[in-house]
Design an enzyme around this catalytic site. Structure first.
Site, mmCIF file in Angstrom:
data_model
loop_
_atom_site.group_PDB
_atom_site.id
_atom_site.type_symbol
_atom_site.label_atom_id
_atom_site.label_comp_id
_atom_site.label_asym_id
_atom_site.label_seq_id
_atom_site.Cartn_x
_atom_site.Cartn_y
_atom_site.Cartn_z
ATOM 1 N N LYS A 1 0.849 -1.192 0.000
ATOM 2 C CA LYS A 1 0.000 0.000 0.000
ATOM 3 C C LYS A 1 0.881 1.237 0.000
ATOM 4 O O LYS A 1 1.966 1.245 0.590
ATOM 5 C CB LYS A 1 -0.890 0.024 1.249
ATOM 6 C CG LYS A 1 -2.128 0.891 1.094
ATOM 7 C CD LYS A 1 -3.183 0.215 0.243
ATOM 8 C CE LYS A 1 -4.477 1.018 0.211
ATOM 9 N NZ LYS A 1 -5.553 0.299 -0.481
ATOM 10 N N GLY B 1 -20.441 6.779 4.277
ATOM 11 C CA GLY B 1 -19.508 7.087 3.201
ATOM 12 C C GLY B 1 -20.066 6.702 1.850
ATOM 13 O O GLY B 1 -20.266 5.522 1.568
ATOM 14 N N VAL B 2 -20.318 7.688 0.990
ATOM 15 C CA VAL B 2 -20.868 7.415 -0.341
ATOM 16 C C VAL B 2 -19.961 8.014 -1.417
ATOM 17 O O VAL B 2 -20.415 8.680 -2.335
ATOM 18 C CB VAL B 2 -22.323 7.923 -0.492
ATOM 19 C CG1 VAL B 2 -23.270 7.063 0.312
ATOM 20 C CG2 VAL B 2 -22.440 9.391 -0.081
ATOM 21 N N GLY B 3 -18.658 7.763 -1.261
ATOM 22 C CA GLY B 3 -17.701 8.153 -2.297
ATOM 23 C C GLY B 3 -17.816 7.216 -3.470
ATOM 24 O O GLY B 3 -18.903 6.733 -3.789
ATOM 25 N N VAL C 1 -16.989 3.980 -4.101
ATOM 26 C CA VAL C 1 -17.573 2.656 -3.866
ATOM 27 C C VAL C 1 -18.928 2.768 -3.183
ATOM 28 O O VAL C 1 -19.907 2.133 -3.596
ATOM 29 C CB VAL C 1 -16.619 1.775 -3.036
ATOM 30 C CG1 VAL C 1 -17.268 0.431 -2.732
ATOM 31 C CG2 VAL C 1 -15.304 1.579 -3.769
#
Length: 358
Positions: free
Chosen positions: A80, A179-181, A183
Site C-alpha cells: 500500500k 460514506g458514499v464516495g 464505492v
C-alpha cells in the site's frame, strides 16, 4: 517506539519513505508480503495528522492487502502507498509524476492503483515514470476505475449476509451506509435497485445529497449514522468505524461494507461476535476492486486485452469464499474475522514455503 516495535509492523518485508522537495511529495510505500507474487494495493492521499499516523495507516492497509489478495486467490502479495496531503488542495501532475518515480524504484515489487483521494486521472501522471500502475483508462489492457467492481462484490456480500442473518432478500431491508464516495455511491445505487431502504452519511455534503437524490435515501449527520435503527450497517469510509465507542450504538444485525480495517482492533471483532451480529470480514467482501486491478496486471504481463470474464469468475469465487468463511465460523462458533485471518495467513504461508523450496 521504533518501526519494528509497532503493532502494525507484523513482519513487513519492506517499508519505504520518499520525499520530493520540488513537488512537495511525502509518501510511504509499505510492502507486507510478496510470497504470492508482486505486492499490489492502491495509493491513498490523506491529510494525516503526522508521519506516524501515515505510517500506521500504510502498514495496516498493506497487511490487509496481503490478506485480501490471498482470499481473492490472486497471484499477488500485499502492499500500500500513502501520500501525506490534502487531495482537495495539494494535488498536482508533478506530485504524481514524482510518486511514479518512487514506485519505479521498487523495480516491480509493488504495483499501485487508486484509493481514497486518488483517481485514475492522477495516476496517468504516475504512469509517465513507471509501468507498475493499474486501474487506468484507455488502451487494450486498461480496466478503468475498479470502484464499480468493488461495489458489486460488496453488494453480493451484503445480499449473502442478509439472507443468512435475516432470512430474507434485500427488498425492504434498511441499510445505513457510512460514506458514499466512489464505492459507497455505487453500492447505494445497487442496493436501491434491489429495493433496500437507505440511510446515508458522508463528510462531502455535495456528493452525499447527489447520491440521496437518485436513491431516495434519508440523510443524517456523520456522527448520527451509528444510532440509526437499521438491519445492515455498511462502513464505506475510512477504517476503525467499528470500535469500543461506536459498537454499543450500532443496532444492525449485519455489519458489511467496503471500508478497509473496519474493526478498530481484534477485541472489537470478538465483541461483535458476542453480541450476535454477523460481520463480513472487510478484506473478503471488498476484494472486487483488487480483482479488477489484478485482471489489468495480468493483461499487461500477457500482452493481451483486459478480460472482464476473468474478473467476473474471480468475483463469483470470492463470494463463495465469503460463504465458506461464514460457514466455518458458524460451525466452530467463532468470530468471522478470526476464521478469515487464519485462512488468509495459511494461503500466504503455503505460498512462502513453495517459493522457499523452489
Amino acid at each position: 517506539m521504533t518501526l519494528f516495535d509497532s503493532p502494525a509492523f507484523e513482519g513487513h518485508e519492506g517499508v519505504h519513505a520518499f520525499s520530493d522537495e520540488k513537488s512537495g511529495l511525502k509518501a510511504i510505500i509499505a510492502v507486507h508480503s510478496t510470497a504470492r507474487g508482486p505486492a499490489a494495493g492502491g495509493c491513498r492521499m490523506w491529510p494525516y495528522a503526522d508521519a506516524e499516523a501515515a505510517l500506521t495507516d500504510a502498514l495496516r492497509l498493506s497487511r490487509a492487502m496481503s490478506f485480501k489478495n490471498a482470499m481473492a486467490d490472486l497471484e499477488l502479495g500485499g502492499g500500500k502507498a500513502v501520500i501525506i496531503g490534502d487531495s482537495r488542495t495539494q494535488k498536482s501532475p508533478a506530485l504524481f509524476e514524482a510518486f511514479g518515480g518512487c514506485v519505479e524504484q521498487l523495480g516491480g515489487r509493488y504495483w499501485t492503483a487508486e484509493d481514497v483521494g486518488v483517481s485514475p486521472a492522477d495516476l496517468t501522471h504516475a504512469r509517465k515514470r513507471t509501468n507498475y500502475v493499474a486501474g487506468l483508462e484507455g488502451g487494450a489492457s486498461a480496466s478503468g476505475d475498479p470502484s464499480p467492481v468493488t461495489a458489486e462484490g460488496v453488494f453480493r456480500g451484503v445480499q449473502l449476509c442478509v439472507r443468512r442473518a435475516l432470512g430474507r432478500e434485500l427488498d425492504g431491508v434498511t441499510v445505513a451506509i457510512q460514506g458514499v464516495g466512489h464505492v459507497g455511491g455505487y453500492l447505494a445505487d445497487k442496493l436501491h435497485a434491489a429495493g433496500a431502504r437507505l440511510i446515508l452519511t458522508d463528510v462531502n455534503a455535495e456528493q452525499l445529497h447527489a447520491v440521496a437524490a437518485r436513491t431516495g435515501a434519508h440523510v443524517v449527520a456523520p456522527g448520527a449514522i451509528f444510532d440509526i435503527d437499521c438491519d445492515v450497517f455498511a462502513p464505506c469510509a475510512l477504517g476503525g468505524a467499528v470500535n469500543a465507542q461506536t459498537l454499543p450504538r450500532i443496532k444492525a444485525r449485519v455489519i458489511a461494507g467496503a471500508a478497509n480495517n473496519q474493526l478498530a482492533d481484534p477485541e472489537t471483532g470478538r465483541a461483535v461476535f458476542q453480541r450476535g451480529t454477523l460481520y463480513a470480514p472487510d478484506y473478503v467482501i471488498n476484494g472486487g476492486g483488487i480483482i479488477n486491478v489484478a485482471g489489468e496486471i495480468r493483461a499487461i504481463e500477457l500482452g493481451e486485452a483486459f478480460d472482464p470474464a476473468w474478473v467476473d469468475a474471480k468475483l463469483e469465487r470470492l463470494t463463495r469464499t465469503l460463504e465458506e468463511v461464514l460457514d466455518r465460523a458458524q460451525a466452530e462458533n467463532r468470530p468471522t474475522h478470526e476464521v478469515a485471518n487464519e485462512v488468509a495467513q495459511a494461503r500466504i504461508s503455503i505460498a512462502a514455503e513453495k517459493r522457499a523450496a523452489a
